[in-house]
Design a protein around this motif. Structure first.
Motif, mmCIF file in Angstrom:
data_model
loop_
_atom_site.group_PDB
_atom_site.id
_atom_site.type_symbol
_atom_site.label_atom_id
_atom_site.label_comp_id
_atom_site.label_asym_id
_atom_site.label_seq_id
_atom_site.Cartn_x
_atom_site.Cartn_y
_atom_site.Cartn_z
ATOM 1 N N GLU A 1 33.103 38.782 36.436
ATOM 2 C CA GLU A 1 33.921 37.582 36.223
ATOM 3 C C GLU A 1 35.087 37.567 37.204
ATOM 4 N N ALA A 2 35.677 38.738 37.364
ATOM 5 C CA ALA A 2 36.813 38.845 38.268
ATOM 6 C C ALA A 2 36.398 38.478 39.680
ATOM 7 N N ASN A 3 35.261 39.002 40.089
ATOM 8 C CA ASN A 3 34.766 38.715 41.441
ATOM 9 C C ASN A 3 34.497 37.227 41.613
ATOM 10 N N LEU A 4 33.906 36.687 40.592
ATOM 11 C CA LEU A 4 33.560 35.274 40.639
ATOM 12 C C LEU A 4 34.796 34.409 40.839
ATOM 13 N N TYR A 5 35.792 34.693 40.028
ATOM 14 C CA TYR A 5 37.009 33.870 40.115
ATOM 15 C C TYR A 5 37.764 34.139 41.406
ATOM 16 N N ALA A 6 37.703 35.379 41.840
ATOM 17 C CA ALA A 6 38.366 35.704 43.100
ATOM 18 C C ALA A 6 37.718 34.922 44.228
ATOM 19 N N ALA A 7 36.404 34.926 44.214
ATOM 20 C CA ALA A 7 35.673 34.207 45.245
ATOM 21 C C ALA A 7 35.965 32.714 45.186
ATOM 22 N N LYS A 8 35.978 32.245 43.992
ATOM 23 C CA LYS A 8 36.216 30.821 43.776
ATOM 24 C C LYS A 8 37.564 30.396 44.343
ATOM 25 N N THR A 9 38.535 31.180 44.014
ATOM 26 C CA THR A 9 39.883 30.873 44.482
ATOM 27 C C THR A 9 39.940 30.964 45.992
ATOM 28 N N ALA A 10 39.232 31.959 46.534
ATOM 29 C CA ALA A 10 39.245 32.127 47.981
ATOM 30 C C ALA A 10 38.593 30.940 48.669
ATOM 31 N N VAL A 11 37.499 30.504 48.099
ATOM 32 C CA VAL A 11 36.797 29.353 48.680
ATOM 33 C C VAL A 11 37.696 28.134 48.632
ATOM 34 N N THR B 1 36.543 42.945 45.944
ATOM 35 C CA THR B 1 36.322 44.056 45.029
ATOM 36 C C THR B 1 37.661 44.685 44.725
ATOM 37 N N GLY B 2 38.501 44.615 45.716
ATOM 38 C CA GLY B 2 39.837 45.168 45.527
ATOM 39 C C GLY B 2 40.698 44.357 44.599
ATOM 40 N N SER B 3 40.372 43.095 44.448
ATOM 41 C CA SER B 3 41.227 42.291 43.576
ATOM 42 C C SER B 3 41.051 42.706 42.145
ATOM 43 N N SER B 4 39.791 42.745 41.736
ATOM 44 C CA SER B 4 39.582 43.190 40.380
ATOM 45 C C SER B 4 39.739 44.688 40.317
#
Length: 486
Positions: free
Chosen positions: A329-339, A388-391
């Motif tokens: 979930e963390a990765n998903l949201y991190a990616a989402k925000t990055a996009v 990966t580092g974010s989460s």
DNA sequence: AGCTATGATTCCAC
DNA sequence: GTGGAATCATAGCT
């Protein structure tokens, strides 16, 4: 509880009282007819046709009068009317009535003496106090908002549950209105009935001995009857308020899932502030507002600041308890925000290009194009790797050593797992963009970031920086800038 | 029905 | 007053 019942009750009581009077009359009549002297210390005027010394004649005279009174109903109407008129005009009538009234008064006092001046009913006082406290009785004070607040406080916070409060207030106002309407009706009925009875008794006092005190007493009886009915009204009102209150509290306890959009907004904030997921009051308000707006368009419910607090409280604890589970979930949201960030940055650059056509930016365009060519999935994978580092910014068990340290845009470090050259180029590109666009604000208006801080060794979040406000980022030189850097 | 997810509440420590 | 932790209660899924 209706007016007719109330009147019936009063009439019953009145009839009983009148029966008493009739009995008294009979007993008095009996005494007089039996030939005993009338008590009361008042000497009767000498009877008509006698000189006042003939005691037997006087008794006989009174006996005749009383006999006529007692037998008056056996006669025909006209005859009775004529006799009645004759008796009314009898010169001895006032004196006789006066004596009879006095006797009645004495007898009445001995019978009812104990009932007079009863102390205020404690139950009635309790009801009155409760209605006052609930804001139903007494002066209008916002429809019992105090009671609503008290109910909210009793249920453990959430004092800002304005919707439930307004519902509660509306219902309470309804109860209040009904209560006052009914009360007014009863008072009016009581007054009308009292006036009616008084008039009746005054009218009757011409034909039978009724003292003003007796009338007063009768009024008292009527008022007592009505107040007992009022007590019933107060009791039902109290019950209604209690039911409303319990329903209000029950409704608050019932759980309903937030809408998908609301959860997304909250998650986005949580994962973009993973280093310090403690939103300030303003941030909470903003999130609540954002969620409300999103939700109200769909479901029609709102999320309050308290709910945001609850959500973050639950999220923190559950995330910490099972980081592995939330990794995806963390990765998903991190990616989402990055996009989002990348798109926003691109838009910003395009804008700046449009504004200054002389400024070439082919480098970025090419890179962005390259970025755009990727499918959303691969973008996510890429960014997931980057994040990966974010989460993983927490010192996760079994993972702390494997993180690579990578300089973020403004010098802060990230802990990334697999940051390849491609990623680095993206980072460089975005760094370039950021330098041109002076930072990117996430949908909540704050510079999103995936900080290097995480769970401390003891399992708690490190409060090194406080990126809590959604609106006013206070980033020092050591803090991480926008997630676009990723 | 049983299980998991999740929002709310309660208790406690600071 | 705020947050952590435990717990409750319910929604939603299988």
């Amino acid at each position: 509880m209706s007016f007719s019942i109330c009147v019936a009750q009063c009439t019953d009581s009145l009839a009983a009282t009148m029966d008493d009077q009739a009995r008294i009359m009979q007993s008095i009549g009996g005494v007089s007819l039996a030939g005993h002297s009338v008590q009361g210390g008042m000497a009767l005027p000498p009877p008509h046709g006698h000189d006042g010394t003939d005691g037997d004649g006087r008794k006989q005279d009174i006996g005749d009068i009383l006999h006529q009174i007692m037998t008056i109903t056996d006669q025909s109407l006209d005859e009775a009317q004529a006799k009645k008129h004759g008796l009314n005009c009898h010169r001895m009538k006032p004196a006789l009535f006066s004596v009879l009234c006095e006797i009645k008064e004495k007898t009445g006092l001995s019978i009812r003496g104990a009932q007079e001046e009863d102390p205020p009913d404690p139950q009635l006082m309790r009801l009155d106090n409760m209605l006052l406290a609930e804001g139903v009785a007494g002066p209008e004070k916002g429809g019992g908002s105090a009671a609503a607040a008290a109910a909210a406080a009793a249920s453990g916070g959430a004092a800002d549950n304005s919707i439930e409060h307004s519902d509660y207030r509306a219902k309470l106002t309804q109860i209040r209105q009904i209560y006052h309407t009914e009360l007014e009706k009863y008072e009016q009925a009581c007054n009308e009935f009292t006036t009616h009875v008084m008039n009746l008794l005054r009218e009757q006092s011409r034909t039978r001995p009724i003292s003003p005190k007796e009338i007063e007493r009768m009024v008292g009886i009527i008022h007592r009857k009505f107040s007992s009915i009022q007590m019933q009204l107060k009791q039902s009102t109290c019950e209604a308020v209690m039911i409303l209150r319990s329903r209000f509290l029950d409704a608050r306890r019932k759980r309903r899932n937030f809408s998908k959009q609301a959860t997304e907004i909250l998650n986005e904030y949580f994962y973009s502030h993973l280093s310090n997921p403690y939103p300030s009051e303003e941030a909470k308000e903003e999130l609540a507002k954002k969620c409300s707006i999103t939700v109200s368009q769909g479901v029609g419910s709102t999320i309050t600041v308290s709910q945001v607090s609850n959500w973050f409280g639950n999220k923190r604890i559950r995330y910490k308890k099972n980081i592995g589970k939330f990794q995806e979930e963390a990765n998903l949201y991190a990616a989402k925000t990055a996009v989002n960030a990348a798109h926003a940055a691109a838009a910003a650059v395009q804008n700046s290009q449009a504004n200054s056509p002389t400024t070439p930016n082919s480098g970025f365009q090419m890179k962005d194009e390259e970025f755009q060519l990727d499918s959303a999935e691969s973008k996510n994978t890429l960014l997931t790797n980057m994040f990966t580092g974010s989460s993983g910014s927490f010192n996760l068990p079994n993972s702390g050593d494997m993180f690579l340290r990578m300089q973020s845009l403004n010098g802060d470090s990230y802990q990334g797992a697999q940051v390849g050259a491609n990623v680095q180029s993206q980072v460089d590109t975005l760094r370039h963009v950021i330098s041109q666009t002076a930072g990117y604000n996430d949908p909540l208006g704050r510079n999103t970031m995936y900080g290097p801080h995480g769970l401390s060794a003891n399992g708690g979040w490190q409060h090194a920086t406080t990126p809590s406000s959604v609106t006013s980022p206070t980033e020092g030189p050591g803090s991480v800038h926008s997630d676009t850097s990723n």
